[in-house]
Design a protein around this motif. Structure first.
Motif, PDB file in Angstrom:
ATOM      1  N   LEU A 123      42.142  60.212  39.043  1.00 17.43           N
ATOM      2  CA  LEU A 123      41.693  59.368  37.940  1.00 17.43           C
ATOM      3  C   LEU A 123      41.808  57.875  38.248  1.00 17.43           C
ATOM      4  O   LEU A 123      40.907  57.089  37.919  1.00 17.43           O
ATOM      5  N   ALA A 124      42.902  57.468  38.857  1.00 18.85           N
ATOM      6  CA  ALA A 124      43.119  56.037  39.100  1.00 18.85           C
ATOM      7  C   ALA A 124      41.986  55.399  39.907  1.00 18.85           C
ATOM      8  O   ALA A 124      41.498  54.320  39.539  1.00 18.85           O
ATOM      9  N   PRO A 125      41.535  55.988  41.010  1.00 16.80           N
ATOM     10  CA  PRO A 125      40.426  55.363  41.735  1.00 16.80           C
ATOM     11  C   PRO A 125      39.183  55.193  40.875  1.00 16.80           C
ATOM     12  O   PRO A 125      38.470  54.186  40.991  1.00 16.80           O
ATOM     13  N   MET A 126      38.914  56.164  40.005  1.00 14.18           N
ATOM     14  CA  MET A 126      37.762  56.063  39.115  1.00 14.18           C
ATOM     15  C   MET A 126      37.931  54.902  38.144  1.00 14.18           C
ATOM     16  O   MET A 126      37.010  54.103  37.929  1.00 14.18           O
ATOM     17  N   TYR A 127      39.110  54.801  37.557  1.00 19.79           N
ATOM     18  CA  TYR A 127      39.371  53.740  36.582  1.00 19.79           C
ATOM     19  C   TYR A 127      39.339  52.366  37.246  1.00 19.79           C
ATOM     20  O   TYR A 127      38.791  51.408  36.687  1.00 19.79           O
ATOM     21  N   VAL A 128      39.929  52.261  38.431  1.00 19.43           N
ATOM     22  CA  VAL A 128      39.938  50.973  39.131  1.00 19.43           C
ATOM     23  C   VAL A 128      38.514  50.551  39.480  1.00 19.43           C
ATOM     24  O   VAL A 128      38.106  49.405  39.244  1.00 19.43           O
ATOM     25  N   ALA A 129      37.751  51.473  40.049  1.00 16.26           N
ATOM     26  CA  ALA A 129      36.373  51.153  40.418  1.00 16.26           C
ATOM     27  C   ALA A 129      35.543  50.774  39.197  1.00 16.26           C
ATOM     28  O   ALA A 129      34.732  49.839  39.247  1.00 16.26           O
ATOM     29  N   ARG A 130      35.745  51.494  38.092  1.00 18.01           N
ATOM     30  CA  ARG A 130      34.969  51.211  36.880  1.00 18.01           C
ATOM     31  C   ARG A 130      35.251  49.806  36.356  1.00 18.01           C
ATOM     32  O   ARG A 130      34.365  49.152  35.800  1.00 18.01           O
ATOM     33  N   GLU A 131      36.473  49.326  36.541  1.00 17.90           N
ATOM     34  CA  GLU A 131      36.819  47.982  36.097  1.00 17.90           C
ATOM     35  C   GLU A 131      36.053  46.910  36.875  1.00 17.90           C
ATOM     36  O   GLU A 131      35.689  45.872  36.318  1.00 17.90           O
ATOM     37  N   PHE A 132      35.821  47.156  38.155  1.00 20.21           N
ATOM     38  CA  PHE A 132      35.249  46.111  39.005  1.00 20.21           C
ATOM     39  C   PHE A 132      33.776  46.302  39.344  1.00 20.21           C
ATOM     40  O   PHE A 132      33.112  45.348  39.785  1.00 20.21           O
ATOM     41  N   LEU A 133      33.247  47.498  39.172  1.00 19.77           N
ATOM     42  CA  LEU A 133      31.870  47.752  39.579  1.00 19.77           C
ATOM     43  C   LEU A 133      30.835  46.838  38.917  1.00 19.77           C
ATOM     44  O   LEU A 133      29.919  46.356  39.607  1.00 19.77           O
ATOM     45  N   PRO A 134      30.913  46.582  37.612  1.00 19.54           N
ATOM     46  CA  PRO A 134      29.901  45.697  37.021  1.00 19.54           C
ATOM     47  C   PRO A 134      29.825  44.343  37.714  1.00 19.54           C
ATOM     48  O   PRO A 134      28.732  43.830  37.980  1.00 19.54           O
ATOM     49  N   GLY A 135      30.979  43.765  38.032  1.00 23.26           N
ATOM     50  CA  GLY A 135      30.995  42.481  38.716  1.00 23.26           C
ATOM     51  C   GLY A 135      30.500  42.585  40.149  1.00 23.26           C
ATOM     52  O   GLY A 135      29.819  41.674  40.652  1.00 23.26           O
ATOM     53  N   MET A 136      30.816  43.662  40.826  1.00 23.95           N
ATOM     54  CA  MET A 136      30.357  43.853  42.198  1.00 23.95           C
ATOM     55  C   MET A 136      28.840  44.019  42.233  1.00 23.95           C
ATOM     56  O   MET A 136      28.156  43.478  43.100  1.00 23.95           O
ATOM     57  N   ILE A 137      28.328  44.782  41.285  1.00 25.72           N
ATOM     58  CA  ILE A 137      26.887  45.002  41.210  1.00 25.72           C
ATOM     59  C   ILE A 137      26.151  43.699  40.873  1.00 25.72           C
ATOM     60  O   ILE A 137      25.096  43.391  41.449  1.00 25.72           O
ATOM     61  N   ALA A 138      26.712  42.929  39.958  1.00 27.94           N
ATOM     62  CA  ALA A 138      26.058  41.696  39.511  1.00 27.94           C
ATOM     63  C   ALA A 138      25.918  40.676  40.642  1.00 27.94           C
ATOM     64  O   ALA A 138      24.965  39.896  40.665  1.00 27.94           O
ATOM     65  N   ASP A 139      26.854  40.687  41.578  1.00 28.54           N
ATOM     66  CA  ASP A 139      26.808  39.757  42.716  1.00 28.54           C
ATOM     67  C   ASP A 139      25.904  40.364  43.788  1.00 28.54           C
ATOM     68  O   ASP A 139      26.327  40.689  44.898  1.00 28.54           O
ATOM     69  N   ALA A 140      24.621  40.490  43.445  1.00 27.76           N
ATOM     70  CA  ALA A 140      23.690  41.313  44.215  1.00 27.76           C
ATOM     71  C   ALA A 140      23.377  40.791  45.611  1.00 27.76           C
ATOM     72  O   ALA A 140      22.901  41.547  46.461  1.00 27.76           O
ATOM     73  N   TYR A 141      23.637  39.524  45.869  1.00 29.71           N
ATOM     74  CA  TYR A 141      23.285  38.949  47.163  1.00 29.71           C
ATOM     75  C   TYR A 141      24.471  38.923  48.135  1.00 29.71           C
ATOM     76  O   TYR A 141      24.354  38.358  49.221  1.00 29.71           O
ATOM     77  N   ARG A 142      25.561  39.553  47.726  1.00 33.00           N
ATOM     78  CA  ARG A 142      26.737  39.611  48.601  1.00 33.00           C
ATOM     79  C   ARG A 142      27.123  41.070  48.829  1.00 33.00           C
ATOM     80  O   ARG A 142      27.187  41.848  47.884  1.00 33.00           O
ATOM     81  N   ALA A 143      27.373  41.435  50.084  1.00 30.84           N
ATOM     82  CA  ALA A 143      27.739  42.804  50.407  1.00 30.84           C
ATOM     83  C   ALA A 143      29.094  43.147  49.797  1.00 30.84           C
ATOM     84  O   ALA A 143      30.040  42.361  49.876  1.00 30.84           O
ATOM     85  N   LYS A 144      29.175  44.322  49.202  1.00 24.61           N
ATOM     86  CA  LYS A 144      30.416  44.809  48.594  1.00 24.61           C
ATOM     87  C   LYS A 144      30.747  46.185  49.170  1.00 24.61           C
ATOM     88  O   LYS A 144      29.844  46.955  49.527  1.00 24.61           O
ATOM     89  N   ARG A 145      32.031  46.491  49.214  1.00 25.09           N
ATOM     90  CA  ARG A 145      32.460  47.763  49.769  1.00 25.09           C
ATOM     91  C   ARG A 145      33.543  48.404  48.893  1.00 25.09           C
ATOM     92  O   ARG A 145      34.460  47.711  48.410  1.00 25.09           O
ATOM     93  N   ILE A 146      33.434  49.718  48.704  1.00 25.65           N
ATOM     94  CA  ILE A 146      34.483  50.511  48.058  1.00 25.65           C
ATOM     95  C   ILE A 146      34.888  51.596  49.045  1.00 25.65           C
ATOM     96  O   ILE A 146      34.038  52.359  49.521  1.00 25.65           O
TER      97      ILE A 146
END
Length: 280
Positions: A123-146
């Motif tokens: 559960l924790a990885p899901m919750y952590v990722a869910r907290e940050f994914l919107p911001g990672m997605i919004a920064d569309a011109y910068r590569a992001k990694r999970i």
């Protein structure tokens, strides 16, 4: 993404010791702009943060926060703090994990063993990722990694680690689904890497024995392989390569034949009998 994480913002869970600390050391060595360390062990976390701060020599901002990933509310609270101070990370490494004892499932405690294991590992990885994914997605011109650190135990059943295997199987299913969802939705700047290693010599699985063709892995080898795969955006890292072989045999062989050949002959089903490792 570049060949290093220079200038990137990195967040690592379970970062006070073991593999988590090794990933943090790699990030600092490569000149990350900021490295945020999450762990529930306050004293070990403080020591790690101090050592990394000294190694960074002011080139990298090293932050540490005591976070119990078994508490979903704590994840939200500390994620908000990270977003306020730094924004969404460029790299998120869901490394934290726990394993309990070497007993059979019916001998374990649902609260201390099963519930805690599922919360931290799945559960924790899901919750952590869910907290940050919107911001990672919004920064569309910068590569992001999970990067989601699962386990070979999540790819096939293994006696004396039923809850652990279940938690890692859940993590694998979610991680790969998330990867496909991001691609389908067109968020190609965010890549997900799922890691399924066998036993690693960090102390977490002290006493466990490596099955035939799957010796205990050295931490530095694992860190280097995962790091390079993360930078390239590879979807899956299986270590050692025989993990892939066991998955193939599981699909090809009848279950009872697999139990005899791989579970018994390769020693997979006996690998946890001598386990004495720590619980995180």
């Amino acid at each position: 993404m570049a060949r290093t994480v220079r200038g990137a913002k990195v967040l690592i869970t379970g970062a006070a010791s073991g593999m988590g600390r090794s990933y943090a050391e790699r990030a600092v060595a490569e000149g990350a702009a900021a490295v945020t360390l999450w762990d529930r062990d306050a004293s070990a976390l403080a020591r790690t943060a101090e050592a990394l701060g000294q190694a960074a020599r002011g080139r990298t901002l090293v932050r540490s926060e005591v976070v119990d990933l078994g508490e979903m509310g704590a994840i939200a609270k500390h994620a908000q703090k990270v977003r306020n101070d730094l924004g969404a990370p460029d790299i998120l490494i869901n490394n934290a994990g726990i394993v309990r004892g070497n007993r059979y499932f019916w001998e374990t405690d649902n609260g201390d063993d099963t519930r805690a294991t599922m919360r931290v590992n799945a559960l924790a990885p899901m919750y952590v990722a869910r907290e940050f994914l919107p911001g990672m997605i919004a920064d569309a011109y910068r590569a992001k990694r999970i990067v989601n650190i699962a386990s070979a135990a999540g790819t096939l059943g293994n006696p004396r680690m039923a809850a652990y295997a279940a938690s890692k199987a859940a993590l694998i299913g979610w991680s790969d689904s998330l990867r496909v969802e991001l691609a389908q939705a067109g968020h190609t700047n965010v890549k997900v890497t799922t890691v399924t290693p066998s036993y690693i010599a960090t102390g977490m699985f002290a006493g466990a024995t490596g099955p035939l063709l799957a010796p205990i892995l050295e931490p530095d080898v694992v860190v280097d392989r995962v790091w390079r795969a993360m930078l390239r955006g590879e979807p899956l890292v299986e270590l050692p390569r025989t993990v892939r072989l066991s998955r193939a045999l599981r699909a090809l062989l009848p279950t009872r034949v697999f139990d005899v050949v791989v579970g018994g002959g390769f020693g997979v089903y006996r690998s946890m009998q001598g386990f004495t490792g720590r619980a995180r």
